[in-house]
Design an enzyme around this catalytic site. Structure first.
Site, mmCIF file in Angstrom:
data_model
loop_
_atom_site.group_PDB
_atom_site.id
_atom_site.type_symbol
_atom_site.label_atom_id
_atom_site.label_comp_id
_atom_site.label_asym_id
_atom_site.label_seq_id
_atom_site.Cartn_x
_atom_site.Cartn_y
_atom_site.Cartn_z
ATOM 1 N N HIS A 195 0.848 -1.205 0.000
ATOM 2 C CA HIS A 195 0.000 0.000 0.000
ATOM 3 C C HIS A 195 0.885 1.258 0.000
ATOM 4 C CE1 HIS A 195 -2.864 2.940 1.510
ATOM 5 N NE2 HIS A 195 -3.781 2.057 1.832
ATOM 6 N N GLU B 205 -1.124 1.162 -5.244
ATOM 7 C CA GLU B 205 -0.903 -0.053 -4.469
ATOM 8 C C GLU B 205 -0.938 -1.281 -5.378
ATOM 9 O OE1 GLU B 205 -3.897 0.080 -1.344
ATOM 10 O OE2 GLU B 205 -3.963 2.243 -1.582
#
Ligand code: BG6
Length: 299
Positions: free
Chosen positions: A169, A272
């Site tokens: 992320h 991400e």
């Protein structure tokens, strides 16, 4: 408590790798040929990386808090073994527990070309075993130089198949997100999580004019963050990842979050590399899965 002295004795490399501790969280400081990085042992979370002479590439909020057991706003959090909210247990942590538990350093050292590589292994505890009752050791390999390489390796050590979702992320630093384009997703289908969730198709680059929270599915494409303000492009290549999540909370949500910093949302974008929704990973007993990314900066 992290035993920094022991880590320095076992893995420290003068001038290239040192371990330190701040507020109960351990950190690895890496100085490789052509690049530097800092990695928190909680979550094996890269919190800083830049090639030599370059502005930060990884964004960390000015208001990021380092508290054992709490997620840190910025860096490259590892979302595992689920991405987003848990499918059935609303009380389980968002994005899984990997980002809030300590990881152990298992290997560290310089490579022949001057890169420095560290390997981390998640340390399970009673809570993680209760929330995820599967034998599935997970490692993160971090390789630092003028590129940053991350590889998340999951093994199914159990006797039954298991299904997981996951993401690296990463928060990228940009000059002004309003002048950023993310290329590479043209034509991809995405789940738009802003407002009433719906499926859409991306046309052209991703632009940022408000809250953006999109799960692109069935895409292994390279993404390029084209940053007009800082006149650079961040290239994101990946393998073993079939989803890409693009996120910026924008002003109202950022204010509510409380750890984004003053106008922090303008200086970041998350791109991400993930496996989620219909791209969830199913591992047969004994099988291993690798989600790998490489980041580099071009002018
Ligand atoms: C993104 C999600 O990946 O992470 C968003 O798509 C979420 O919905 C964001 O808001 C941040 O999550 P968290 O748990 O770190 O605040």
């Amino acid at each position: 408590m992290t035993d920094v002295a022991e880590l320095n004795t076992r893995f420290g490399i003068p001038g290239a790798l040192t371990f330190s501790e701040y507020a109960g969280v351990g950190f690895a400081e890496v100085t490789a040929a052509h690049g530097r990085a800092t990695i928190a042992l909680q979550g094996a979370q890269v919190i800083a990386w830049a090639p030599d002479g370059e502005k930060p590439v990884i964004w960390l909020s000015n208001d990021a808090k380092f508290v054992p057991g709490k997620s840190v706003r910025g860096g490259a959090p590892v979302c595992w073994p689920w991405f987003g909210t848990h499918a059935s247990e609303s009380g389980y942590p968002a994005h899984g527990y990997a980002r809030t538990v300590p990881w152990r350093v298992t290997r560290a050292g310089p490579l022949i070309d001057g890169r420095v590589r560290l390997a981390f292994e998640l340390i399970e505890n009673d809570i993680t075993r209760r929330q995820w009752p599967h034998a599935s050791p997970v490692e993160l390999h971090v390789t630092v130089s003028n590129t940053l390489e991350l590889e998340l390796v999951t093994r199914n050590a159990g006797k039954k198949p298991l299904t997981l979702t996951e993401a690296l992320h990463t928060y990228f630093a940009v000059g002004d997100v309003r002048k950023v384009k993310v290329n590479g997703l043209d034509g991809a289908e995405y789940l738009d999580k802003v407002g009433a969730a719906q499926r859409r198709q991306q046309i052209g680059p991703v632009l940022f004019t408000g809250e953006t929270d999109r799960v692109y599915v069935n895409t292994e494409a390279e993404c390029i963050i084209d940053d007009a303000e800082w006149q650079r492009r961040i290239h994101i290549t990946k393998s073993g990842s079939h989803s890409t999540v693009v996120w910026n909370p924008w002003i109202d949500k950022a204010k509510k979050m409380g750890d984004m910093g003053e106008d922090g949302y303008l200086g970041m974008v998350c791109v991400e590399s993930a496996n989620t929704a219909e791209n969830a990973v199913t591992l047969a007993p004994g099988a291993e899965h690798r989600l790998s990314v490489g980041y580099r900066v071009a002018k």
